[in-house]
Write a protein that holds these residues in place. Sequence first.
Motif, PDB file in Angstrom:
ATOM      1  N   THR A  44       0.830  -1.202   0.000  1.00 42.47           N
ATOM      2  CA  THR A  44       0.000   0.000   0.000  1.00 42.47           C
ATOM      3  C   THR A  44       0.865   1.253   0.000  1.00 42.47           C
ATOM      4  O   THR A  44       0.561   2.244  -0.682  1.00 42.47           O
ATOM      5  CB  THR A  44      -0.935  -0.002   1.232  1.00 42.47           C
ATOM      6  OG1 THR A  44      -1.736  -1.177   1.183  1.00 42.47           O
ATOM      7  CG2 THR A  44      -1.834   1.211   1.234  1.00 42.47           C
ATOM      8  N   GLN A  86      -7.520   0.647   0.191  1.00 43.72           N
ATOM      9  CA  GLN A  86      -7.620  -0.595   0.947  1.00 43.72           C
ATOM     10  C   GLN A  86      -8.767  -0.530   1.950  1.00 43.72           C
ATOM     11  O   GLN A  86      -9.568  -1.450   2.058  1.00 43.72           O
ATOM     12  CB  GLN A  86      -6.304  -0.852   1.675  1.00 43.72           C
ATOM     13  CG  GLN A  86      -6.321  -2.116   2.497  1.00 43.72           C
ATOM     14  CD  GLN A  86      -4.941  -2.502   2.974  1.00 43.72           C
ATOM     15  OE1 GLN A  86      -3.982  -1.763   2.775  1.00 43.72           O
ATOM     16  NE2 GLN A  86      -4.832  -3.654   3.587  1.00 43.72           N
ATOM     17  N   ASP A 177      -6.484  -1.620  -4.649  1.00 41.64           N
ATOM     18  CA  ASP A 177      -5.861  -2.120  -3.424  1.00 41.64           C
ATOM     19  C   ASP A 177      -6.812  -3.086  -2.726  1.00 41.64           C
ATOM     20  O   ASP A 177      -7.804  -2.678  -2.133  1.00 41.64           O
ATOM     21  CB  ASP A 177      -5.506  -0.937  -2.502  1.00 41.64           C
ATOM     22  CG  ASP A 177      -4.511  -1.340  -1.418  1.00 41.64           C
ATOM     23  OD1 ASP A 177      -4.300  -2.553  -1.230  1.00 41.64           O
ATOM     24  OD2 ASP A 177      -3.951  -0.428  -0.774  1.00 41.64           O
TER      25      ASP A 177
ATOM     26  N   GLY E 136      -2.826  -2.546   6.594  1.00 41.73           N
ATOM     27  CA  GLY E 136      -4.149  -3.119   6.787  1.00 41.73           C
ATOM     28  C   GLY E 136      -4.097  -4.398   7.608  1.00 41.73           C
ATOM     29  O   GLY E 136      -4.846  -4.576   8.576  1.00 41.73           O
TER      30      GLY E 136
END
Lengths: 254, 309, 358, 296, 233
Positions: A44, A86, A177, E136
Amino acid sequence: MTALLEVRDLGISFGGVRAVDGLTFSVAHGEIVSVIGPNGAGKTSAFNCVTGFYKPTRGRVVLDGKDITGWSPFAVAAAGVARTFQNLRLFPDLTVLDNVRAGMHLRGGQNAFDALLRTPRFKRAEKYLTEKAHEWLDFVGYEGPRGGPVRDLPYGRQRQVEIARALAREAPLVLLDEPGAGLNHGEKAELLGLIRRIRDLGRTVVLIEHDMGLVMEVSERVVVLDHGREIADGTPAQVKADPAVVEAYLGREG
Amino acid sequence: MGKWVGPAGLLVAVAVPFVDASPYTLNVLTTAAIFVMLAAGLNIVVGYCGLLDLGYVAFMAVGAYTSGILSTALELPLPLTIPAVLVVAVLAALVIGAPTLRLRSDYLAIVTLGFGEIIRITATNLDFTGGPTGIFGIPGIEVGGPAGFYFFCVAVVALAVLGSARLERSRLGRAWMFIREDEDAAEAMGVNTYRVKLLAYVFGAVWGALAGVLFAAHLSAVSPQSFVFLQSALVLMAVVLGGMGSTRGVVVGAAVISVVPEVLRDLGAFRYVFFGVVLIVVMVLRPQGLWPVRRREPERAEVREGVRV
Amino acid sequence: GGGLLGGGGNAGGPIKIGMAVPLSGSSAPIGPNMKNGAQLAVDEINARGGLLGRQVELDVEDEACDPTSAVAAANKLVSAGVVVSVGGYCSSATLPTLPVFDKAGIPMVIPAANSEQLVGQKLPTVFLINPTGAQQSEAAVQWIRKRQAKTVAVLDDNTSYSTDIAKRTTQLLTDAGLTAHSTSVTPGESDYGSTVTKVLGQNPDFVYWTGYFQEGGLLVDQFRRAGYAKDFMVADGSVDPSLASIAGGADGVFATMTTTPDTIEGAGDWITKYRTKFNAEPGPYSTQSYDAVRVAAEAIEKAGGTDGKKITKALEELKDFPIFSGPLTFSDRHTLAKGGFQILVVKGGKFVLQDALR
Amino acid sequence: MTQLVWDGLFVGSFYALVALGYSMVYGIIKLLNFAHGDIYMLGAFAGFVVLSGVGGVSAAFSVVALVGALVAAMAVTGGLGVLVERVAYRPLRGSPRLAVLITAVGVSFTLEYGVAATGANPRVFPVRVESQALQVLGVRITVAQLALMAIAVGLMVALDRYVNRTSTGRAMRAIALDPKGALLMGVNVNAVISRTFFIGSALAGAAGVMAGAYYGKIEFLMGFLIGLKAFTAAVMGGIGNIRGAMLGGLLLGLLEAFGAHFLGGEWRDVFTFAVLILFLSVKPTGLLGERVSERV
Amino acid sequence: MLEFTDVHVRYGHVEALRGVSLRVERGEIVALLGNNGAGKSTTLCAASALVPVASGTITLDGEPLPGKPWHVVRGGLVHVPEGRRVFSTLTVLENLQLGGFTHPDKAEVARRVDGVFDLLPLLAKRRAQQGGTLSGGEQQLVAIGRALVAAPRVLMLDEPSMGLAPLMVAAVLDLVRKINAEGTTVLLVEQNARAALGITHRGYVLENGVVTLSGPASVLAEDPRVVEAYLGA
Ligand SMILES: Nc1ncnc2c1ncn2[C@@H]1O[C@H](COP(=O)(O)OP(=O)(O)OP(=O)(O)O)[C@@H](O)[C@H]1O
Ligand SMILES: Nc1ncnc2c1ncn2[C@@H]1O[C@H](COP(=O)(O)OP(=O)(O)OP(=O)(O)O)[C@@H](O)[C@H]1O
Ligand SMILES: [Mg+2]
Ligand SMILES: [Mg+2]
C-alpha cells in the motif's frame, strides 16, 4: 512494448521503518499485474508513493515517460492514474451516483458561471455525467439503489461503487488495493471477470491482493514484495514456485 | 414539492409587509433578510465544503467598511462601491485563506476566529475606519423608503440564495462536498483541494461582503461593535440550526436566529435565558437541523421508466 | 400597526417617551440605572398630573450596545409612537439610531452617549445633555496641571467614549508641554498586570483612566498592588460606589465628573427617593436620565403638543432650565453650553467634592 | 522585562486551568464548548455565595474559608457540568458534530442571563487574598500569586497523570477517536464522558473562585473572554492534548503580556492572533498536537 | 450458551434481520456464512448491543443480554468488528491495553498484553507505533489481539482474515482454534468459507436476513448449495 508505469529504486521510511526500500518494477500498457506480499511488506505504501499520497524519500515514479515523482495526488490523478483504497474511501453521505460522478470530476464541461446561470452547456454536462455514472455502475455489475447515500450499502456493494468511481476516471492506469477483500467466493469470481473487462477497455490494471486463487487466475505478471523490496517478478506459475515467495508469503502447504 | 419551496418562501417574504409595515416590522424583516444572506454565504464554506469558519463576519465587515468608507469619503452612491467591495472581498478571502486552508478543520476554526478578531480590532484602532465609533452617515439605497429597501434586500438575498443553491448542484459544489466528506479521496479524484477550498472561501466572502453592503445601507453606520465574535457564532448557528448544507434549512435557521430574540424582546432581561432554552430544546428535538438535507436523487427507473441499457 | 395597504395611527392615550438602553451584553449593568432614573422623573410628572393633561409612559427597549439591536429598538420605539427619545448610552450603537428617530421626526435628548460625532451629523433633532469628551478632557487637564504632574499615563478601554476623552486629554497635555503616554486595555478581563507593568515603566506621576468603573476598580487595585502610590484619576463613567469596593478601597482616587446629587447641597432627598423606590443605589447616568425626561417634558409642555418640530424648537429655546449639572441652555450645536465638570475624590469609599474648578 | 514574563505566566496559569477542561471536552466529543467559560463564571459565583453565607471572616480564618469555598465551588460546577452534558449535549450524540455547538451557545446564554437576572452589576468577593510582595530577581511576586500558581500547577499535574496514566484516560482518548470502537472495548461511554465533564468543569470552577478571590470582582459575563482564550490556548497546544493545553495557556499569557508591552494594549490581541496564525501555518498541529495519522 | 431466537433488526425501513435463530454451544466454534449484505455483521452487532433488536431475544447462558454494549462486554461477550476499528492515534500497546479495559487487575492485563506480543511478533515490533499508521493486515492483528487481552468467554469475530496474507490467515485461524481449545466459545463470520469450515464445528448460512441452512461443518462443506456459492469447485 513501452512501459506505462515505471518505478525505479523507490523508497520511503517512517521514523526508521523502511516501508518501501529500493523498489523497482514496471508495468506495460495493457497488462494486468498483481502485487503481493506479506502484511506490512509495503504494498500500500508503494501505491501511496505512486499516487502522491506519500512523498517518496528516494527513487522515481515515471508514468508514460513523464516523471511524476512527488506530485500532489490530484496532479497524479490528472496525469492518468485512478485508484481504490484498501480501507474504502467513499463519500459516505453522498449518493451512489454522486460518488461515481466524483470520478468524472476532471472531465469539466462547465464552470461556476454556467452553474449560476444554468446554461445549456451546464445542463448538457450534467445530463452526460448522470448517464455515464449509470453506465459505469452497470459495467461493474452494481445492482443496488443509486439515488441514496452510499453509507447504507453493504460492504461488497460499496466496493463495487468504489471501483466504478475509479473507472469513471477513464485513466489509463487503474490501481486496485485489495478489491477482493470481504468478498465471498462467488463475488470473487465476478470480480475476476470485471478485472478482465477493465483490461479489455484498454486500461492497465495493477492490483494488490491476498487471495491467491484470484491472483493466479487473473494476473499476467506478479510482483512480490517483502520488507519493501521486490523479491520476485514473473508469471503466476513462476512466482508460485519461487522458494523465496513460498517462504515469505505462501507458506509450505499454501 | 421541492420545486415550489423557494418561490413560496419568497412569496411569504414579500407578503409580510402588506400585513404589517410598521418601521419596526420592516426593520426586523430587513435585518433577517441580510442575515439570511450571511447564512447562505457561510453555508457555502461550512455546509458545503466543511470548513469550520468562526470568523465569518470579517467578510461582512470588509464589505460594510469598504462601501461605507468609499461612499462617505468620495460621496459615491452605495451601489457604485460594489466593484470595489468585490475586489476587496476576494483579496481578503485569498489573504485569509491562502496561508490557512492547509490546516485541518479544528485548527482552521481558531485561525479564522483569529482573523475575525484581527479585522475587528484593526478597524477599531485605525483612523480611516473611524476608530471605535466607526463610519456613519452612510447614504442608504434609495428605492422607495424602508419598505422599498426591504423589497430590494429580499430580491438581492433571493438571488444570493438561488445562486448558492445552484452552485451546490454543480461540478464545483460537488467538489466542495467531496472535500467535506473525504479530502484524501477527493484528491484521488483529481480535485485540487486547495484551490477548490479557496474558491469556497471566495464565494463565501463575496456573499458576506455583499451582505455587508446591505447592512451598511440599512444601518447607515458601520462600527466594530457589529462584527464581534458573537456575531460570527450567530451566523454559524443559523447554518447549523437550519441544517448544514441545506439551502432551505439555512434560510429558515437564519430567520429563526434573527427573529426569535426580537420576538422575545418583551421578556426584557429574561429574553436571552429564553432564547438559550429555545435553542437547546429545538436542537434536542431536531438534531439534524430544522430542515436537513436529504441527499437523494431519482433512481434511473424513476427517470427512464425502467429502460435498461 | 397596519400593512402597506392599510393605515395605522395612534392618538390620545398617554404620551409615550422612549428609551433605548443596554439591558444585555457587557454594558447591561448600566441599563437599569438609566431606566430607574428616567422612571423616577416620569412618576414625578404623573404624580403632578401628567403633561398637557395626559399621563406619561416610559417605553424602555434593550439596545445591547450593539448597532443592529439599537436600530431595532429605535424602530420599535418609533412604531410604538413615542414622541421623544431619552435613551442612548453607547455612542456607536446610538449613532445609527439617529436617522431612525430623525426620519420619524422624533427629537432625541441623549443622556449618556457623548461622542462629538452625535452632534457632528448636524441633525436638528439631536440634543446632548451629557457634556462631551472635549469638555471633560479640558477639566482633566486643568486638574492634572494643578497637581503639577509631569508625566501622565492615560488609559482607555477602546470604546468610543473612552478613547475620545483619552485622545483629547493626551493632545491637550502634549500641547501644554507635559509628557503623556496613552494605552488601551481590553474591557471585560480581570488581569491588567502587564498593562500596569508597562505603564509603571514610563514612571508616571499621574494616571488617568477614561473607561468604566468595572475595569477602573481593578486597575486601581492592580496599580496599588504593584506599588504605585501617586495620583490616580478616573472619568465620569467610573464614578460609582462599586469602584471603591471592587478596588478594595480607593481612597484618594480623583474623578472628573459633572455635578451629581452626591455633591449637590440638598439633593440627598433625591437619592433617598431613588433608594426607596428601586431598592438600589443610583448609578452612573441615573441623574442624567432623570434630567433627560424632565428636559423632554419641559419641551413638550412648552410646545403645547406632541409635534416633533415644535418640541425641537422648544428644546432649542430652553433657557437656564435647572438640571443636576447646572442651568441648562443648549449651544448652537445642541450640546451643553457649559460643561460644569468638577473634581471629586474618594473618601471612605464615597465620591466627595474635591475642587469645583471654577 | 522579567516582570513581564511573570505577569504573563500568572495570567497564563488561569488560562491554562480553564483551557484544560476545554481541551478535555473538546478532545473527547469535539465540542466547541461555548458554555465552558460560563462554568468558570458560575464557579466564581458559587464561591461568592458560599463565602457570603459564611459572613465576614477574620483574616486568619480566610484561608480556610477560601479553600472551603474552592472545594464547594468545584463540586457545584462539576455537578453542573455533568448536568449540562446530560441535558444539552448527550441527546445530540451522533448528530452532526456542530449541532452541539447550538446547544452549547444555548447553555451559555441561559447561564449568563440566568445569573444576570439576579442583578447585572458586578459583585465584590467578600474575601480577598491580600499578601506580602516579594522581590525576586527584580520581579514583584506576591505570596498570593505563588499560592494560586501552586494550586493551579497541582491540579494540572494531577489531571495530566489521570489522563495519560490511567485506563480511564485511555478510554477518554479512545472515545475521542471512535466512540463505537470504545463501546466494543466495554467502555461505558456515557459514564466516561460525564466524568470528563465533571473534571473539566470543576477545574474551571476552581479557576473562577481563584480569580474572584484574587481580583475581587466577578460578573455574569466574566467567562466569555476567558472561554475564548481557553479555546485558543487549547488549540495552540494541540487539540485534546492536556499538556499542550497547559503550555498553550501559559504561552498565550506570555504572548499577551509581550504584545501589550511592545505594541500597546489596543494591538495586543492582533499580535497574539497573528503569532498564533503564523505558528499554526508552520506547525499545523499545535505545540504538542499528535501528528495527523490518517493514512490511506 | 449464546442463543438467538427469532431476532429482527431494522435500519429505518430496511429490515436487515428477519427472524434469525441460531445457537452457539459452550466450547464450540460456529461459522456464520452468507453473501454481502446478508446480515452477518448485523447479527453480531445485535448481540453486542450496537444495534437495537426490534423483536426476538438473544440470551447468554440463558440470561437475556443486557442492552448496553459495556454490560455485554463485562458479561464476557466480546465482538471484534468489521473494519478493524483500531484507535488511530493510540499506540499499538495502548490499543491492546484497552482490550483489558473491563478487567480490574492491571498486572493481569499487562501479562495478557505481553502474551499477545509473544503470539503475534509482528505486533511486538510495532509496539509504539500509532494504530492508524499500521498496514491493513497489521491493524487486523491489533483488532484480534485486543480481543485476546479481553479474554472473553464468548468471542465474536467479523471477518478476521480480511486483508491478511495467506500465511497470516493460517496463523490467525490457528490462533482461533487454540483459544477455543483453551475454553473460549467462538462465533465466526468469514468470507473465506473454506478456511472457516476447516476449523469450525458447526455453521449457519444467512441469506437476506434469515438462516437458510445449518449443520455440522463437514456436512455444510459438502452441501452443493454451499459449495457453489461459497467454496467454489
Ligand atoms: N504513515 C506511516 N507511519 C508509520 N509507519 C507506516 C506508515 N505507513 C506505513 N507504515 C508502515 O510501513 C509498513 C508497510 O505498510 P503498508 O501499508 O505499505 O503494507 P502493506 O504491504 O500494504 O500491508 P497489508 O497487506 O497488511 O495491507 C508497515 O509496517 C506499516 O506499519
Ligand atoms: N447503518 C445502516 N443503515 C441502513 N442499512 C444498513 C445499515 N447497516 C447495514 N444495513 C443494511 O443491512 C443489511 C445487512 O448488512 P450487514 O452489514 O449485516 O451485512 P453483512 O452480511 O455483514 O455483509 P458484508 O459481507 O458485506 O459485511 C444490508 O442490506 C445493509 O445494506
Ligand atoms: Mg495494504
Ligand atoms: Mg459484514
